[in-house]
Design an enzyme around this catalytic site. Sequence first.
Site, PDB file in Angstrom:
ATOM      1  N   ASP A  37      56.429  -4.070  96.613  1.00  0.00           N
ATOM      2  CA  ASP A  37      56.059  -5.445  96.268  1.00  0.00           C
ATOM      3  C   ASP A  37      55.303  -5.499  94.946  1.00  0.00           C
ATOM      4  O   ASP A  37      54.304  -4.801  94.756  1.00  0.00           O
ATOM      5  CB  ASP A  37      55.199  -6.037  97.379  1.00  0.00           C
ATOM      6  CG  ASP A  37      55.965  -6.145  98.686  1.00  0.00           C
ATOM      7  OD1 ASP A  37      56.821  -7.033  98.785  1.00  0.00           O
ATOM      8  OD2 ASP A  37      55.714  -5.327  99.594  1.00  0.00           O
TER       9      ASP A  37
ATOM     10  N   ASP B 198      55.912   1.776  94.224  1.00  0.00           N
ATOM     11  CA  ASP B 198      55.477   0.755  95.166  1.00  0.00           C
ATOM     12  C   ASP B 198      56.638  -0.241  95.257  1.00  0.00           C
ATOM     13  O   ASP B 198      57.527  -0.255  94.390  1.00  0.00           O
ATOM     14  CB  ASP B 198      54.207   0.083  94.641  1.00  0.00           C
ATOM     15  CG  ASP B 198      53.730  -1.043  95.541  1.00  0.00           C
ATOM     16  OD1 ASP B 198      53.805  -0.885  96.770  1.00  0.00           O
ATOM     17  OD2 ASP B 198      53.300  -2.073  95.015  1.00  0.00           O
TER      18      ASP B 198
END
Length: 236
Positions: A24, A22
């Site tokens: 953020d 991922d």
Amino acid sequence: MKWHDQGGAIETALICSALLFDLDGVLVDSRRAVELSWERWAEARGVHNEFLMKLAHGRRTSESLPEIAPHLDLATEVAFLEKIESEETRGLFPIDGAHALLQLLPSDRWAIVTSGSDKVALSRMRYCGIPKPDVFITALDVKAGKPAPDGYLAAAAKLGVPPEECVVVEDTRAGIASGKAGGMKVVAVEGTEKLADLVKADVVARKLSDIKVEQLAEGRMKIMVVGAANEVGSRR
């Protein structure tokens, strides 16, 4: 999966052929930037929702907005928020250990899967010096965002790696559910959400720098994660 007592900590070893990140909260600390962006949007639109950030974190804007402000035009608000988020750099910086970890990975063995748009994700990556990988999956590349597995399955397919040979690195419940739904092992990193919210991951690291990589034969990797014994061990 192997467990070793490391003087009060536990080290978990996961064997895989690819790492799927991922963005953020994992490679880029954008929590404050995201909050500032959504606060600016909410103020501009006169929206008051006590669950605003809980609904927004880790999900596509197009899927969280209808729950937050169903009375507003979705396309207009998505575009407005994208503009705000792509320009907001306050409180934005690379996660400690991100650069060092990515440098250890062959270009054909890792990917980024983000719930953000291309514009927002690339803006944050450029600002934080995070390289764009060969396989880069954003909100526009999938029909359903996290917690659906579409993004991670798309990344695995583009890398040519079976899902069960992938390890996902996430920081939210939606992201963990996405990786698990795709049949992948998941390492969660504390920060965006508390430990109690990450219990469905295979293992939890207190910080990204607690994740180490060792290259094995035939393109495989050993992912070593150090976690506190009272945290990780209590979930087994």
